[in-house]
Design an enzyme around this catalytic site. Structure first.
Site, mmCIF file in Angstrom:
data_model
loop_
_atom_site.group_PDB
_atom_site.id
_atom_site.type_symbol
_atom_site.label_atom_id
_atom_site.label_comp_id
_atom_site.label_asym_id
_atom_site.label_seq_id
_atom_site.Cartn_x
_atom_site.Cartn_y
_atom_site.Cartn_z
ATOM 1 N N ASP A 11 62.125 -21.774 47.780
ATOM 2 C CA ASP A 11 61.144 -22.019 48.839
ATOM 3 C C ASP A 11 60.408 -23.323 48.513
ATOM 4 O OD1 ASP A 11 59.478 -21.703 50.976
ATOM 5 O OD2 ASP A 11 58.765 -19.706 50.425
ATOM 6 N N ASP A 104 62.933 -24.643 55.254
ATOM 7 C CA ASP A 104 62.460 -24.874 53.894
ATOM 8 C C ASP A 104 62.715 -23.729 52.925
ATOM 9 O OD1 ASP A 104 60.505 -23.114 54.904
ATOM 10 O OD2 ASP A 104 59.072 -23.861 53.439
ATOM 11 N N GLU A 105 63.548 -22.781 53.281
ATOM 12 C CA GLU A 105 63.833 -21.721 52.310
ATOM 13 C C GLU A 105 65.220 -21.133 52.501
ATOM 14 O OE1 GLU A 105 61.767 -17.961 52.771
ATOM 15 O OE2 GLU A 105 60.890 -18.674 54.629
#
Length: 400
Positions: A11, A104-105
């Site tokens: 993350d 983003d993860e």
DNA sequence: TCTGGGGTCCTAGGACCC
DNA sequence: TCTGGGGTCCTAGGACCC
């Protein structure tokens, strides 16, 4: 223990804020808020801003009050998307089994990579070093036996850290956590659990599953109980190409700069949104049968109305006419409207020219118009084509 | 100047069919 | 003249996630 934690959750730390400020040394260590628009919310906040209480999702007005010295930056989604693609590529060089959750993860199944690259900690450090070197941002990694625990571990690792939770330590890790930490527990569910006197994950774990199911529903109750014991069978689902795993729906909505009570303005917005959605559907070679209109009133109450068409469509005009019909059927008398949205659901692959053979001559005209618009957008950019001209003239004016 | 925009999944009732 | 039950589709709303 190498084989005990085959799942990584990676993350990015304060992703949007980090990306927007990585080339701004003057802002290092300063409170930065990504967001904007005068009716907007916080999309991301740097850690110094967070220490003032700023959180993502918070209204910008409140964030500015909490942190008056923060620098506010508008988001640049093209840059986010570029950075995201590069980061995901780093992940894929570690293992082909990557499940992207958002820009983003991601989850990584590293069970096939440990022989080559070392322990989960080694692999996590490798990823973190490459992301920092190549993209200039930091990330945090959780390692565990299951996706649910890995996700909680990465949150514990923030910012810029690693947390490994071996299976033997799973309940010791989980049970002290607050219930709102569990994936799927938001404000409402947390309040329900509090009403039952349950505040920690351990409390949930030691509550009969039937009690949870009575309060939260069969699916949610069962899921929470399993999650509270770290028992989750879900494997990392490496997302295949979009051809095999297309979106189920796509939509667009827009909050007006100020509340609107003029139906003409609303209809023009519905057309603009229909054009946006139609273009996306066509670009993905999809078509959908159900059109949903969303209306949010000034008092924030929100309603939806949907209609399922006989045939799937990707034609802007058909999406718009369905949406406009749904809106008209509401019979609103100058109600003050804050937001409208258009969504097309039940998306399915659109096979080549099949659809066009089904169309009558008039509809074919609209499909042709769409194709002309799509080509113009490709050549000249979205600004070159104003959908409002469609509404007024009912013909496409490419010179607009 | 409280409260974005893009999604997914679940629930529940009614229609409709067998 | 006292009524089943299962399956699927459609619609509306709600909760949640990033």
């Amino acid at each position: 223990m190498t084989g005990e934690c085959p799942v990584l959750h990676v993350d990015m730390d304060a992703f949007y804020a980090s990306v927007m400020t990585r080339d701004r040394p003057d802002l290092a260590g300063c409170p930065v808020i990504v967001g904007g628009g005068h009716r907007g919310v916080v999309l991301s906040a740097s850690y110094p801003a967070r220490s003032s209480g700023v959180r993502s999702g918070m209204p910008m007005t409140r964030a500015r009050r909490l942190c008056p010295h923060a620098t506010v930056v508008a988001p640049d989604y093209e840059v986010f998307s570029t950075v995201s693609t590069s980061v995901m590529e780093i992940f894929r060089q570690v293992t082909p089994r990557v499940e992207t959750l958002s820009l983003d993860e991601a989850f990584l199944d590293i069970s096939g990579a440990t022989r080559r690259l070392g322990s989960p900690v080694d692999i996590a450090e490798l990823i973190r070093a490459r992301v920092a070197d190549e993209q200039g941002i930091t990330c945090s990694v959780g390692a565990a036996a299951t996706v649910g625990v890995a996700k909680l571990a990465s949150r514990r690792a923030k910012p810029d850290g690693i947390v490994v939770v071996p299976p033997a330590e799973t309940t010791a890790f989980l049970h002290p956590l607050a219930v709102e930490e569990l994936w799927g527990v938001g404000e409402r569910t947390a309040a329900q659990l509090h009403r039952l006197g349950l505040r920690t994950v351990g409390d949930v774990a030691h509550t009969p599953v039937t009690t949870l199911q009575r309060a939260l529903g069969t699916v949610m109750g069962g899921q929470l109980h399993r999650l509270a014991w770290g028992d989750d069978q879900r494997m990392v689902a490496s997302r295949r190409g979009v051809e095999e795993d297309p979106d189920k729906s796509t939509g667009a909505d827009e909050t007006f700069g100020r509340d609107i009570d003029d139906p003409e303005v609303v209809l023009r917005e519905l057309l603009r949104l229909s054009a946006k959605v139609g273009a996306r559907i066509r670009a993905a070679k999809l078509a959908g049968r159900t059109v949903t209109v969303k209306v949010r009133f000034a008092d924030f109450t929100t309603i939806t109305r949907s209609r399922t068409r006989a045939e799937a469509t990707d034609v802007t005009r058909e999406i718009y006419e369905t949406a406009a019909g749904l809106f008209a059927a509401l019979g609103l008398q100058r109600a003050r409207i804050r937001l409208v949205g258009v969504r097309v659901e039940g998306l399915q692959p659109r096979a080549g020219t099949y659809r066009q053979l089904e169309l009558g001559a008039r509809d074919q005209g609209w499909a042709d118009a769409d194709q002309a618009v799509d080509r113009a957008v490709l050549r000249f950019g979205a600004a070159a084509v104003q959908p409002a001209s469609l509404l007024r003239s009912r013909t496409l004016d490419l010179s607009a």
